[in-house]
Design an enzyme around this catalytic site. Structure first.
Site, short mmCIF file in Angstrom:
data_model
loop_
_atom_site.label_atom_id
_atom_site.label_comp_id
_atom_site.label_asym_id
_atom_site.label_seq_id
_atom_site.Cartn_x
_atom_site.Cartn_y
_atom_site.Cartn_z
N HIS A 149 112.91 36.04 -29.47
CA HIS A 149 113.11 36.72 -30.76
C HIS A 149 114.29 36.07 -31.50
CE1 HIS A 149 113.98 39.74 -33.77
NE2 HIS A 149 112.74 40.17 -33.59
N GLY B 277 113.58 42.79 -41.32
CA GLY B 277 114.51 43.86 -41.67
C GLY B 277 115.00 43.79 -43.10
N SER C 268 109.14 43.06 -41.71
CA SER C 268 108.99 44.13 -42.72
C SER C 268 107.55 44.63 -42.87
CB SER C 268 109.56 43.68 -44.07
OG SER C 268 110.95 43.41 -43.94
N ASN D 30 108.96 46.92 -31.75
CA ASN D 30 110.22 46.40 -31.21
C ASN D 30 111.34 47.33 -31.67
OD1 ASN D 30 112.44 44.92 -30.46
ND2 ASN D 30 112.09 43.22 -31.88
N PHE D 31 111.82 48.15 -30.73
CA PHE D 31 112.86 49.13 -31.08
C PHE D 31 114.22 48.47 -31.29
CE2 PHE D 31 111.02 53.27 -28.95
CZ PHE D 31 109.98 53.25 -29.85
N LYS D 32 114.38 47.25 -30.81
CA LYS D 32 115.70 46.58 -30.85
C LYS D 32 116.74 47.51 -30.21
CE LYS D 32 114.01 44.03 -34.77
NZ LYS D 32 114.27 43.33 -36.01
P1 PGA Z 1 111.21 44.45 -38.99
O1 PGA Z 1 111.48 43.65 -37.62
O2 PGA Z 1 109.83 45.02 -38.90
O3 PGA Z 1 112.28 45.50 -39.03
O4 PGA Z 1 111.33 43.45 -40.10
C1 PGA Z 1 110.47 42.90 -37.00
C2 PGA Z 1 111.01 42.21 -35.75
O5 PGA Z 1 112.12 41.67 -35.78
O6 PGA Z 1 110.33 42.20 -34.70
#
Ligand code: PGA
Length: 230
Positions: free
Chosen positions: A88, A163, A193, A6-8
């Site tokens: 999400h 995150g 994470s 998931n690149f966001k």
């Molecule tokens: P993260 O995000 O791996 O940076 O914790 C995961 C997500 O929100 O899909």
């Protein structure tokens, strides 16, 4: 295993193109057999087929129309995209998506046979109240969702682990996934994470069929490294 990136709101059209091609080449060369998805921002959507499936992080439940700032099915069709993330926590929390809206999106795209990665996850206050509170919270996030849909994948992402570098313990992941498994037959991903240092431990947890990765998916080296470890 399922590996979803998931690149966001990271990467551009050019960097996504390079990433997907680089990843595909590495997977083919190494004979990696995992099911792999990449969710770039809307401006970087592109047609791509196995072994790397490109999906959208969001779409509005309509073909097209007067929905400023959104993209709909017509825009996804242009790239042959039939895979979508729904629910999400960042969209629920930061963009105010209600369970009703999430369920409406789910029903719309399910009716059009999209593959859906549907996300659930509790905030820290709920986790601190114990397992029964977590179960009640996650079941509320499944309200109005047909969990028997054949093209469903569910991602469990505790909000406090996203995150933050604070991954849920394998015990907490195991108990939450076992609880979800009592309700859901679909593949279950863990997210929050996940990185090359903890992937082996997380992948070994029962009822973890894959991972949804944000930060550690942004560099192709790190995302690919995870795939080679399990
Ligand atoms: P993260 O995000 O791996 O940076 O914790 C995961 C997500 O929100 O899909």
């Amino acid at each position: 295993m399922i590996f979803a990136a998931n690149f966001k709101m990271n990467h551009t059209r050019v960097s996504t193109w390079n990433y997907v091609h680089d990843l595909r080449d590495r997977m083919v060369e190494a004979g990696v057999e995992h099911e792999v998805y990449v969710f770039p921002p809307a401006s970087a959507l592109m047609g791509a087929h196995r072994p790397v499936v490109v999906g959208a992080q969001n779409a509005y439940p309509a073909m097209q129309g007067a929905f400023t700032g959104e993209i709909g099915m017509e825009q996804l069709d242009e790239f042959g995209i039939h895979t979508l993330l729904i629910g999400h926590s960042e969209r629920r929390m930061l963009l105010g998506e209600s369970q009703e809206k999430v369920a409406e999106k789910y029903a719309f795209f399910k009716a059009r046979n999209y593959e859906i990665i549907y996300c659930v996850g509790e905030p820290i206050e709920v986790r601190e109240q114990g397992d029964a509170a977590v179960e009640a919270y996650l079941l509320e996030e499944l309200e109005g969702i047909d969990i028997h849909y054949g093209r469903l994948i569910v991602a469990y992402e505790p909000i406090w682990a996203i995150g933050t570098g604070r991954t849920a313990t394998p015990e907490a992941i195991a108990s939450t996934h076992a609880m979800l498994r009592r309700h859901i037959e679909a593949p279950l991903l863990y997210g929050g994470s996940v990185n090359p240092a903890n992937i082996e431990e997380i992948a070994a947890v029962e009822n973890v069929d894959g991972v949804l990765v944000g930060g550690a998916s942004l560099e192709v080296d790190s995302f690919f490294e995870m795939m080679t470890k399990v």
